[in-house]
Design a protein around this motif. Structure first.
Motif, PDB file in Angstrom:
ATOM      1  N   ARG A 219      54.066  37.595  45.757  1.00 57.37           N
ATOM      2  CA  ARG A 219      53.599  38.543  44.745  1.00 57.37           C
ATOM      3  C   ARG A 219      53.668  37.966  43.332  1.00 57.37           C
ATOM      4  O   ARG A 219      52.914  38.378  42.452  1.00 57.37           O
ATOM      5  CB  ARG A 219      54.392  39.849  44.838  1.00 57.37           C
ATOM      6  N   ALA A 220      54.576  36.983  43.134  1.00 54.54           N
ATOM      7  CA  ALA A 220      54.630  36.330  41.814  1.00 54.54           C
ATOM      8  C   ALA A 220      53.364  35.491  41.614  1.00 54.54           C
ATOM      9  O   ALA A 220      52.796  35.434  40.524  1.00 54.54           O
ATOM     10  CB  ALA A 220      55.870  35.463  41.707  1.00 54.54           C
ATOM     11  N   GLY A 221      52.929  34.843  42.665  1.00 56.90           N
ATOM     12  CA  GLY A 221      51.694  34.055  42.587  1.00 56.90           C
ATOM     13  C   GLY A 221      50.486  34.961  42.439  1.00 56.90           C
ATOM     14  O   GLY A 221      49.574  34.691  41.645  1.00 56.90           O
ATOM     15  N   GLU A 222      50.502  36.036  43.182  1.00 53.44           N
ATOM     16  CA  GLU A 222      49.383  36.982  43.130  1.00 53.44           C
ATOM     17  C   GLU A 222      49.256  37.543  41.705  1.00 53.44           C
ATOM     18  O   GLU A 222      48.163  37.695  41.165  1.00 53.44           O
ATOM     19  CB  GLU A 222      49.629  38.098  44.162  1.00 53.44           C
ATOM     20  N   ALA A 223      50.400  37.811  41.079  1.00 49.59           N
ATOM     21  CA  ALA A 223      50.380  38.383  39.724  1.00 49.59           C
ATOM     22  C   ALA A 223      49.824  37.364  38.721  1.00 49.59           C
ATOM     23  O   ALA A 223      49.074  37.722  37.810  1.00 49.59           O
ATOM     24  CB  ALA A 223      51.789  38.804  39.309  1.00 49.59           C
ATOM     25  N   TRP A 224      50.176  36.082  38.913  1.00 48.94           N
ATOM     26  CA  TRP A 224      49.646  35.063  37.997  1.00 48.94           C
ATOM     27  C   TRP A 224      48.134  34.933  38.170  1.00 48.94           C
ATOM     28  O   TRP A 224      47.377  34.853  37.208  1.00 48.94           O
ATOM     29  CB  TRP A 224      50.347  33.721  38.241  1.00 48.94           C
ATOM     30  N   PHE A 225      47.695  34.943  39.407  1.00 45.34           N
ATOM     31  CA  PHE A 225      46.251  34.900  39.676  1.00 45.34           C
ATOM     32  C   PHE A 225      45.575  36.131  39.050  1.00 45.34           C
ATOM     33  O   PHE A 225      44.483  36.043  38.504  1.00 45.34           O
ATOM     34  CB  PHE A 225      45.983  34.879  41.187  1.00 45.34           C
ATOM     35  N   TRP A 226      46.228  37.264  39.171  1.00 45.65           N
ATOM     36  CA  TRP A 226      45.655  38.504  38.629  1.00 45.65           C
ATOM     37  C   TRP A 226      45.406  38.370  37.126  1.00 45.65           C
ATOM     38  O   TRP A 226      44.402  38.815  36.593  1.00 45.65           O
ATOM     39  CB  TRP A 226      46.589  39.684  38.903  1.00 45.65           C
ATOM     40  N   ASP A 227      46.323  37.709  36.458  1.00 49.75           N
ATOM     41  CA  ASP A 227      46.206  37.581  35.006  1.00 49.75           C
ATOM     42  C   ASP A 227      45.219  36.490  34.587  1.00 49.75           C
ATOM     43  O   ASP A 227      44.640  36.559  33.510  1.00 49.75           O
ATOM     44  CB  ASP A 227      47.597  37.268  34.423  1.00 49.75           C
ATOM     45  N   THR A 228      45.019  35.483  35.414  1.00 44.55           N
ATOM     46  CA  THR A 228      44.281  34.307  34.967  1.00 44.55           C
ATOM     47  C   THR A 228      42.900  34.127  35.621  1.00 44.55           C
ATOM     48  O   THR A 228      42.074  33.384  35.093  1.00 44.55           O
ATOM     49  CB  THR A 228      45.105  33.023  35.235  1.00 44.55           C
ATOM     50  N   LEU A 229      42.663  34.774  36.750  1.00 42.30           N
ATOM     51  CA  LEU A 229      41.375  34.606  37.442  1.00 42.30           C
ATOM     52  C   LEU A 229      40.305  35.518  36.843  1.00 42.30           C
ATOM     53  O   LEU A 229      40.564  36.715  36.653  1.00 42.30           O
ATOM     54  CB  LEU A 229      41.493  34.991  38.918  1.00 42.30           C
ATOM     55  N   VAL A 230      39.110  34.984  36.608  1.00 45.93           N
ATOM     56  CA  VAL A 230      38.011  35.866  36.202  1.00 45.93           C
ATOM     57  C   VAL A 230      37.497  36.690  37.385  1.00 45.93           C
ATOM     58  O   VAL A 230      36.805  37.686  37.185  1.00 45.93           O
ATOM     59  CB  VAL A 230      36.831  35.098  35.558  1.00 45.93           C
ATOM     60  N   ASP A 231      37.840  36.254  38.614  1.00 40.65           N
ATOM     61  CA  ASP A 231      37.405  37.033  39.777  1.00 40.65           C
ATOM     62  C   ASP A 231      38.553  37.838  40.389  1.00 40.65           C
ATOM     63  O   ASP A 231      38.439  38.307  41.524  1.00 40.65           O
ATOM     64  CB  ASP A 231      36.751  36.135  40.836  1.00 40.65           C
ATOM     65  N   ALA A 232      39.671  37.990  39.631  1.00 40.91           N
ATOM     66  CA  ALA A 232      40.847  38.681  40.196  1.00 40.91           C
ATOM     67  C   ALA A 232      40.418  40.015  40.793  1.00 40.91           C
ATOM     68  O   ALA A 232      39.837  40.851  40.108  1.00 40.91           O
ATOM     69  CB  ALA A 232      41.896  38.890  39.122  1.00 40.91           C
ATOM     70  N   ASP A 233      40.750  40.190  42.034  1.00 40.72           N
ATOM     71  CA  ASP A 233      40.243  41.334  42.775  1.00 40.72           C
ATOM     72  C   ASP A 233      41.389  41.853  43.643  1.00 40.72           C
ATOM     73  O   ASP A 233      42.001  41.076  44.383  1.00 40.72           O
ATOM     74  CB  ASP A 233      39.076  40.849  43.651  1.00 40.72           C
ATOM     75  N   VAL A 234      41.675  43.137  43.539  1.00 43.77           N
ATOM     76  CA  VAL A 234      42.840  43.692  44.239  1.00 43.77           C
ATOM     77  C   VAL A 234      42.807  43.329  45.721  1.00 43.77           C
ATOM     78  O   VAL A 234      43.812  42.890  46.292  1.00 43.77           O
ATOM     79  CB  VAL A 234      42.898  45.221  44.049  1.00 43.77           C
ATOM     80  N   ALA A 235      41.646  43.480  46.348  1.00 42.16           N
ATOM     81  CA  ALA A 235      41.569  43.254  47.790  1.00 42.16           C
ATOM     82  C   ALA A 235      41.598  41.761  48.131  1.00 42.16           C
ATOM     83  O   ALA A 235      42.429  41.305  48.923  1.00 42.16           O
ATOM     84  CB  ALA A 235      40.289  43.890  48.336  1.00 42.16           C
ATOM     85  N   ASN A 236      40.698  40.984  47.525  1.00 45.40           N
ATOM     86  CA  ASN A 236      40.594  39.567  47.904  1.00 45.40           C
ATOM     87  C   ASN A 236      41.837  38.774  47.501  1.00 45.40           C
ATOM     88  O   ASN A 236      42.215  37.822  48.180  1.00 45.40           O
ATOM     89  CB  ASN A 236      39.370  38.926  47.243  1.00 45.40           C
ATOM     90  N   ASN A 237      42.430  39.140  46.396  1.00 42.72           N
ATOM     91  CA  ASN A 237      43.593  38.399  45.930  1.00 42.72           C
ATOM     92  C   ASN A 237      44.786  38.651  46.856  1.00 42.72           C
ATOM     93  O   ASN A 237      45.424  37.714  47.344  1.00 42.72           O
ATOM     94  CB  ASN A 237      43.925  38.810  44.489  1.00 42.72           C
TER      95      ASN A 237
END
Ligand SMILES: Cc1cc2nc3c(=O)[nH]c(=O)nc-3n(C[C@H](O)[C@H](O)[C@H](O)COP(=O)(O)OP(=O)(O)OC[C@H]3O[C@@H](n4cnc5c(N)ncnc54)[C@H](O)[C@@H]3O)c2cc1C
Length: 497
Positions: free
Chosen positions: A375-393
């Motif tokens: 979840r720490a990685g998922e949160a970093w991706f959430w903040d930095t990805l332009v495609d951050a997507d609740v489902a795919n991430n």
């Protein structure tokens, strides 16, 4: 384009279209339905509230700003103002419908645990006041309740899911529809907030230079990406999609996330190319199945509401994560001493996107080599990805961490050196993103810590100074990860593989 002036004998009661993750005019079912009953008013709401979903990450905010700018301009060309409001749609939509004397309100459906009760509450409020509500399938090809196992259950494994889903995808995608003729309306009582006042763009520091260079948010940019992909990359997608230095994938993920292009358009474009050229069958089918993973992920978050926050396999909820902030920081900054990992993390920071193969490598490294909570990685991706997507991430992270539905088993641990050598054999990817290693010969590029001193010196690399020493030893880290899994096995019952 006509403009109706509400209050001066309008031909029909206007319709309100609520834009959400569908920032386009083409193939937009809510817009099509609204256009059939008279003039329309278009609104986008920056939803803010404790029960209104996860706050947008920085990269998503950047994208949203530009995407709304584009949609606003496209609607303006048709004489329609996109009204921007910030707040709770449970108040804003009924209030606006009231001010407009709207006869109907239309939106395309979303499938988040938080958004469904919100939509239901708005629908109940509007219909209670005699306003018609239309909601539509638009962001997926198969809604989460449409594809069922033979016994009526939900699929937990991708392959049979996609086998069952693909015919539905084909049928639904045939119904793709262009933007309808539209009539706007103006109402002085309804005043849009300014996009600038939402402060979506980063300032002090402004880290968005790399995003500006990489992306063109908006409908035109999305269509351009799709055309370029079909013309130049689809024919080699099956193999090319694994090579991170090659622009061999579609780069459509942020456009799809924001709905700047419809999934039906994308599916149809691939299908049409496959029909026109039978040699594209195999590669085209691989591409369609990646779109299928997007469908699968959406149905996972629909049926398992805590999927974005909790390990899907319950046994993993007791995993002994280390949760160490300095380790996490080294990973986030691309300073782990493993070149393919660092290259991926830097590509992400600079462009807001990372190649799928490298997403798998960096995610595996975080949860297995570094034993940090997924979840720490998922949160970093959430903040930095332009495609951050609740489902795919969440689905991507849980797949790598071994705790998701149809996941890679936890005991299968990527070796970052051999992954680098296999998928970046000439080192183009690492040399682009980790330029301090550019002079190293290929033999040591993915394992600089094994290079003899004279090679390092000759390549201008001083480990520990110009490039980090490995944050962990691969073999020891691998053993630790397997020990952690073994300890979990002793302490919990339930499915771990
Ligand atoms: C740890 C991890 C986190 C991820 N987080 C996200 C995320 O937040 N948002 C996101 O859109 N994708 C995510 N993915 C999936 C995948 O990496 C990206 O969709 C893909 O890299 C986007 O590039 P593309 O558009 O060029 O993909 P292409 O290869 O061209 O694929 C076409 C489209 O199919 C969909 N797709 C492809 N692969 C997947 C997949 N594995 N799961 C779901 N949909 C897929 C995307 O919408 C993509 O745009 C994640 C994967 C991993 C391993």
């Amino acid at each position: 384009m006509q403009i109706a002036h509400f209050g001066q004998n309008p031909p029909a009661r206007p319709s309100l279209v609520w834009f959400r993750e569908d920032l386009r005019l083409d193939d937009h079912p809510a817009l099509i339905a609204a256009s059939q009953s008279g003039p329309i008013c278009a609104i986008y709401i920056l939803e803010e509230g404790t029960d209104l979903g996860r706050p947008l990450g920085g990269a998503l905010k950047w994208w949203l700003h530009h995407s709304l700018t584009s949609l606003k301009a496209n609607l303006a060309q048709l004489g329609i103002e996109l009204i921007l409001k910030r707040g709770d749609p449970r108040h804003l939509i009924p209030d606006l419908a009231n001010k407009l004397n709207a006869g109907s309100v239309h939106w395309n459906r979303r499938y988040y645990a938080w958004s469904r009760p919100v939509d239901a509450a708005i629908k109940a409020e509007l219909t209670g006041r005699g306003v018609q509500v239309g909601t539509y399938k638009a962001s997926v090809l198969t809604e989460p309740w449409e594809i069922k196992t033979g016994s009526g259950g939900n699929f937990k494994v991708f392959t049979p899911f996609f086998r069952a889903a693909q015919p539905h995808c084909d049928t639904w995608a045939e119904q793709v529809a262009p933007a309808p003729p539209l009539t706007g309306l103006s109402n002085p009582e309804i005043v849009s907030e300014s996009l600038q006042s939402w402060n979506l763009l980063p300032k002090a520091p402004d880290w968005s230079g790399g995003l500006d260079q990489t992306w063109q948010p908006g409908e035109a940019g999305a269509q351009r990406r799709l055309n370029a992909f079909i013309e130049t990359s689809l024919h080699n997608y099956g193999e090319g999609r694994n090579i991170p230095s090659k622009p061999a994938t579609s780069f459509l993920s942020p456009h799809l996330h924001f709905g700047e292009i419809s999934i039906r358009r994308v599916w149809n474009a691939a299908r049409a190319a496959m029909r026109a050229n039978p040699a594209l069958q195999t590669d085209g089918q691989v591409f369609l199945s990646e779109l299928g993973w997007r469908e699968f992920s959406t149905q996972l978050i629909f049926h398992y509401e805590d999927f974005p926050e909790e390990s899907w396999k319950e046994a993993f909820r007791a995993f002994p994560w280390k949760n160490d902030s300095s380790t996490l920081r080294a990973w986030q900054r691309g300073q782990t001493g493993y070149p393919i990992v660092d290259a991926g993390m830097r590509q992400l920071w600079r462009t807001g996107w990372m190649h799928n193969r490298v997403r798998m490598i960096v995610a595996s490294f975080l949860v297995k080599h570094l034993l940090q909570d997924w979840r720490a990685g998922e949160a970093w991706f959430w903040d930095t990805l332009v495609d951050a997507d609740v489902a795919n991430n969440a689905a991507g992270w849980q797949w790598v961490a071994g705790c998701g539905a149809d996941a890679a088993p936890y005991f299968r641990i990527f070796n970052p050196m051999s992954q680098g050598e296999k998928f970046d054999p000439d080192g183009h990817y690492v040399r682009t993103w980790v330029p301090e290693l550019a002079q190293l010969p290929n033999k040591y590029l993915h394992r600089p810590f094994e290079a003899p001193t004279e090679i390092l010196r000759g390549s201008g690399v001083h480990l520990g100074r110009t490039y980090p020493l490995p944050i962990v030893n691969h073999e020891k880290a691998r053993k630790q990860a397997l020990d952690a899994l073994a300890s979990l096995k002793q302490n919990v019952t339930g499915d771990l593989v």
